[in-house]
Scaffold this motif. Structure first.
Motif, PDB file in Angstrom:
ATOM      1  N   SER A   4      40.989  38.513  41.395  1.00  0.00           N
ATOM      2  CA  SER A   4      40.727  36.969  41.346  1.00  0.00           C
ATOM      3  C   SER A   4      40.595  36.495  40.147  1.00  0.00           C
ATOM      4  O   SER A   4      40.677  35.196  39.995  1.00  0.00           O
ATOM      5  CB  SER A   4      39.932  36.631  42.803  1.00  0.00           C
ATOM      6  N   ILE A   5      39.828  37.484  39.692  1.00  0.00           N
ATOM      7  CA  ILE A   5      39.197  36.495  38.246  1.00  0.00           C
ATOM      8  C   ILE A   5      39.916  37.040  37.190  1.00  0.00           C
ATOM      9  O   ILE A   5      40.681  36.082  36.256  1.00  0.00           O
ATOM     10  CB  ILE A   5      38.107  37.464  38.351  1.00  0.00           C
ATOM     11  N   LEU A   8      42.347  34.405  37.568  1.00  0.00           N
ATOM     12  CA  LEU A   8      41.918  32.553  36.733  1.00  0.00           C
ATOM     13  C   LEU A   8      42.242  32.868  36.117  1.00  0.00           C
ATOM     14  O   LEU A   8      42.195  32.059  35.404  1.00  0.00           O
ATOM     15  CB  LEU A   8      40.568  32.826  37.395  1.00  0.00           C
ATOM     16  N   PHE A  11      45.213  31.711  34.858  1.00  0.00           N
ATOM     17  CA  PHE A  11      45.713  31.123  35.296  1.00  0.00           C
ATOM     18  C   PHE A  11      45.003  29.457  33.669  1.00  0.00           C
ATOM     19  O   PHE A  11      45.759  28.864  33.628  1.00  0.00           O
ATOM     20  CB  PHE A  11      45.060  30.800  36.035  1.00  0.00           C
ATOM     21  N   THR A  12      43.927  30.022  33.991  1.00  0.00           N
ATOM     22  CA  THR A  12      43.284  29.017  32.402  1.00  0.00           C
ATOM     23  C   THR A  12      43.654  29.725  31.191  1.00  0.00           C
ATOM     24  O   THR A  12      44.145  28.265  30.617  1.00  0.00           O
ATOM     25  CB  THR A  12      41.830  29.372  32.713  1.00  0.00           C
ATOM     26  N   SER A  63      40.868  22.871  32.005  1.00  0.00           N
ATOM     27  CA  SER A  63      40.912  24.779  32.021  1.00  0.00           C
ATOM     28  C   SER A  63      39.712  24.534  30.702  1.00  0.00           C
ATOM     29  O   SER A  63      39.241  26.254  31.405  1.00  0.00           O
ATOM     30  CB  SER A  63      42.155  25.093  30.228  1.00  0.00           C
ATOM     31  N   MET A  66      37.369  25.850  34.663  1.00  0.00           N
ATOM     32  CA  MET A  66      37.565  26.682  34.576  1.00  0.00           C
ATOM     33  C   MET A  66      37.170  28.210  33.715  1.00  0.00           C
ATOM     34  O   MET A  66      36.759  28.954  33.987  1.00  0.00           O
ATOM     35  CB  MET A  66      38.959  26.722  35.266  1.00  0.00           C
ATOM     36  N   TRP A  69      33.826  28.471  34.529  1.00  0.00           N
ATOM     37  CA  TRP A  69      33.300  29.624  35.433  1.00  0.00           C
ATOM     38  C   TRP A  69      33.640  30.521  35.203  1.00  0.00           C
ATOM     39  O   TRP A  69      33.257  31.934  35.689  1.00  0.00           O
ATOM     40  CB  TRP A  69      34.100  28.348  36.653  1.00  0.00           C
ATOM     41  N   VAL A  70      34.707  30.972  34.427  1.00  0.00           N
ATOM     42  CA  VAL A  70      35.400  32.900  34.328  1.00  0.00           C
ATOM     43  C   VAL A  70      34.057  33.417  33.666  1.00  0.00           C
ATOM     44  O   VAL A  70      33.725  34.182  33.647  1.00  0.00           O
ATOM     45  CB  VAL A  70      36.490  32.880  33.745  1.00  0.00           C
TER      46      VAL A  70
END
Length: 124
Positions: A4-5, A8, A11-12, A63, A66, A69-70
């Motif tokens: 999931s990381i 993400l 995606f970012t 982005s 996000m 957060w990453v």
């Protein structure tokens, strides 16, 4: 790194490339091209009046949020090399959406960057 990381992160990075595409469309308008010959004030006004530039900036903003957060979840030395994936996405956007010429050297360089991203990702 969890799947999931990783998803993400990818995606970012893809969002960032989408922002580049929107900005390119925004500066590709005839109004913006004319402003480039008239000085910084006309350029700024044209940028402020371009919906695609605003879309690009909004996508960038999303982005960045996000990405923060990453970075709170993954070491910078692991996450940041994945920014190189944006080279793949922008190459594809340039070739398939903007009809830009893609040379063998550009393809090879982009593939080498992607290979480096894979190696870094496997080391995490």
């Amino acid at each position: 790194m969890t799947l999931s990381i990783l998803g993400l992160i990818l995606f970012t990075v893809t969002l960032s490339a989408c922002a580049q595409l929107a900005l390119k469309w925004g500066v590709g308008q005839a109004r913006f091209d004319d402003a480039m010959h008239n000085g910084i004030v006309d350029i700024a006004i044209s940028a402020l009046m371009s919906p695609m530039i605003w879309v690009g900036l909004a996508i960038y903003g999303l982005s960045v949020v996000m990405w923060l957060w990453v970075l709170s979840k993954v070491d910078l030395s692991v996450a940041y090399p994945f920014v190189g994936v944006s080279f793949l996405v922008t190459l594809a956007f340039g070739a398939f959406i903007l009809n830009e010429a893609v040379t063998p050297g550009r393809i090879l360089g982009t593939v080498l960057i992607a290979a480096g991203c894979i190696l870094v990702g496997k080391s995490a």
